[in-house]
Motif scaffolding. Structure first.
Motif, short mmCIF file in Angstrom:
data_model
loop_
_atom_site.label_atom_id
_atom_site.label_comp_id
_atom_site.label_asym_id
_atom_site.label_seq_id
_atom_site.Cartn_x
_atom_site.Cartn_y
_atom_site.Cartn_z
N HIS A 60 -7.75 42.84 -49.27
CA HIS A 60 -7.12 42.67 -47.95
C HIS A 60 -7.85 43.58 -46.96
O HIS A 60 -7.90 44.80 -47.14
CB HIS A 60 -5.63 43.03 -48.00
CG HIS A 60 -4.97 43.01 -46.66
ND1 HIS A 60 -4.71 41.83 -45.99
CD2 HIS A 60 -4.52 44.02 -45.86
CE1 HIS A 60 -4.11 42.11 -44.83
NE2 HIS A 60 -3.99 43.44 -44.73
N LEU A 61 -8.44 42.99 -45.92
CA LEU A 61 -9.22 43.73 -44.93
C LEU A 61 -8.44 43.87 -43.64
O LEU A 61 -7.99 42.87 -43.06
CB LEU A 61 -10.55 43.03 -44.66
CG LEU A 61 -11.49 42.86 -45.86
CD1 LEU A 61 -12.70 42.03 -45.48
CD2 LEU A 61 -11.92 44.21 -46.39
N GLU A 62 -8.31 45.12 -43.17
CA GLU A 62 -7.64 45.42 -41.91
C GLU A 62 -8.67 45.78 -40.85
O GLU A 62 -9.87 45.87 -41.11
CB GLU A 62 -6.67 46.58 -42.10
CG GLU A 62 -5.48 46.29 -43.00
CD GLU A 62 -4.37 45.53 -42.29
OE1 GLU A 62 -4.48 45.35 -41.05
OE2 GLU A 62 -3.40 45.12 -42.96
N LYS A 63 -8.18 46.00 -39.64
CA LYS A 63 -9.04 46.41 -38.53
C LYS A 63 -9.83 47.66 -38.91
O LYS A 63 -9.30 48.61 -39.48
CB LYS A 63 -8.20 46.67 -37.28
CG LYS A 63 -9.01 47.02 -36.05
CD LYS A 63 -8.10 47.20 -34.83
CE LYS A 63 -8.92 47.53 -33.59
NZ LYS A 63 -8.06 47.69 -32.39
N TYR A 64 -11.12 47.66 -38.60
CA TYR A 64 -12.09 48.74 -38.87
C TYR A 64 -12.52 48.81 -40.34
O TYR A 64 -13.26 49.72 -40.71
CB TYR A 64 -11.57 50.11 -38.43
CG TYR A 64 -11.20 50.19 -36.98
CD1 TYR A 64 -12.00 49.60 -36.00
CD2 TYR A 64 -10.05 50.87 -36.57
CE1 TYR A 64 -11.65 49.67 -34.65
CE2 TYR A 64 -9.70 50.94 -35.22
CZ TYR A 64 -10.51 50.35 -34.27
OH TYR A 64 -10.17 50.42 -32.94
N ASP A 65 -12.07 47.86 -41.17
CA ASP A 65 -12.53 47.84 -42.56
C ASP A 65 -13.90 47.17 -42.66
O ASP A 65 -14.24 46.28 -41.85
CB ASP A 65 -11.54 47.09 -43.46
CG ASP A 65 -10.30 47.92 -43.77
OD1 ASP A 65 -10.32 49.13 -43.48
OD2 ASP A 65 -9.32 47.35 -44.29
N LEU A 66 -14.65 47.59 -43.67
CA LEU A 66 -16.01 47.09 -43.85
C LEU A 66 -16.26 46.88 -45.34
O LEU A 66 -15.82 47.69 -46.17
CB LEU A 66 -16.99 48.11 -43.27
CG LEU A 66 -18.49 47.84 -43.29
CD1 LEU A 66 -19.17 48.56 -42.12
CD2 LEU A 66 -19.13 48.31 -44.60
#
Length: 392
Positions: free
Chosen positions: A179-185
């Protein structure tokens, strides 16, 4: 960053001079000989050591000096680039390495008082060489996706970086869900099957960069979410600006920024927090200024000068000079000058070539009584009694 021999941290090993001293005066027992040493080596397996001071003059190229105190055989060797004329103290173990393709140094020593010592492990100079090559950027996309978006997935032979700018998204790598959130890379490695989608109420804006790189991704970087720190975010912003620019060499700049992102990811678990109040350029300036002041003091040890004279010569206030010495050497400049002069006086007394009065005058003391008082306070014995103790 390599330190030079003019750096104040070199002081435990010796001194630095603008010009080669008169070695006939420096020799106590024996005759100094100069040996020209051509250098190409990047490794030393043996070091030299002498019971007399050794002088080193770099004549061409860039020479790295590795040193260790002789009374500390278990201590690690420190490294300094030879700058100006270097005097090594007695019993300092040293070796020379050519940083440049080749170099030449002249070593002045008393041969019969020197010996070679084999190192338990060789010391090798590691040049600053790039180890991470990004060959090309094949594609860069900035995409905005609404709810219920589905990318069925693919696997290809390139690296792919995905960065979430806004919202969130689900991705799957080789069947493992993330699960990718804002600012994840994340970085997908070559050959990894990956797909992603958004739920009914998920919106997502993200950056995709597909590129060819010759560096094998460490396992610690695979199948992992990185929550971008401020430094990574700032580099990505510069990357986006460069990749959209038509300026001269902007494509080269884009590759450099992408490379910087990959380096920051490699360092992610090892990067220490940097004090925001520390200015690296200011620190470098202060160290360089201190180094120049110390070299000046060493080279003018036989002159009478004051702290005010140093302030005037180096265009620095007295309080700044005090802070410079206190923060780096834990001593005041006045005390430093006094200890240097007294140390030189002690050496001159050992040579028995001058009277106590002459030594006092040579080193710029205002009177022999003041000199005697300072000497006794420093060493617990008067200059005259010290001289007598040597003769016994």
């Amino acid at each position: 960053m390599l330190k030079r021999t003019t750096h104040y941290q070199f002081q435990p090993y010796g001194e630095v001079f603008y010009e080669l001293p008169d070695l006939s005066e420096a020799a106590f027992d024996g005759t100094y000989q100069g040996e020209s040493i051509p250098l190409k080596n990047k490794t030393v397996t043996h070091v030299s050591v002498s019971t007399d001071p050794v002088y080193i003059d770099c004549k061409s190229g860039i020479v790295l000096l590795v040193v260790q105190k002789g009374d500390q055989p278990d201590a690690s060797y420190e490294q300094f680039v030879v700058h100006r004329i270097v005097k090594l103290d007695r019993n300092v173990r040293y070796g020379l390495i050519s940083i440049s393709v080749n170099a030449e140094a002249i070593v002045y020593s008393i041969p019969q008082h020197c010996q070679k010592v084999r190192l338990p492990e060789p010391i090798t100079f590691e040049p600053l060489e790039t180890r991470l090559h990004i060959e090309e950027i094949l594609a860069t996309y900035y995409q905005v996706r609404k709810g219920d978006y589905v990318f069925p997935g693919e696997a290809h032979k390139y690296y792919e970086l995905i960065y979430i700018d806004h919202g969130s998204m689900e991705t799957s790598v080789e069947g493992k869900e993330f699960h990718l959130e804002k600012y994840d890379l994340m970085v997908y490695a070559p050959g990894q099957f990956h797909c992603h989608h958004t739920g009914p109420d998920q919106n997502c804006s993200y950056l995709t960069v597909i590129y060819r790189m010759n560096d094998a991704l460490p396992e610690a970087l695979e199948n992992r979410i990185f929550h971008s720190r401020k430094d990574i975010y700032q580099v990505l912003c510069r990357f986006m600006k460069a990749i959209q620019s038509d300026d001269y060499l902007s494509n080269e700049l884009s590759i450099l920024y992408l490379k910087e992102v990959m380096i920051l990811l490699h360092q992610f678990d090892h990067k220490h927090a940097i004090d925001a109040n520390v200015n690296p350029m200011q620190v470098h300036y202060e160290h360089t200024l201190l180094n120049e002041i110390l070299v000046y003091i060493n080279n003018n040890i036989y002159s009478a000068f004051t702290v005010e004279d140093l302030c005037s010569k180096f265009s620095v206030s007295r309080s700044s000079l005090q802070n410079l010495f206190r923060s780096n050497l834990q001593i005041s400049p006045k005390q430093y000058i006094s200890e240097k002069k007294l140390s030189q006086a002690k050496q001159l007394i050992q040579e028995h070539k001058h009277t106590i009065s002459e030594i006092s005058d040579m080193l710029g003391f205002t009177s022999i009584h003041y000199f005697s008082r300072k000497f006794k306070a420093q060493y617990g014995v008067s200059p005259t009694d010290y001289s007598k103790s040597i003769n016994q």
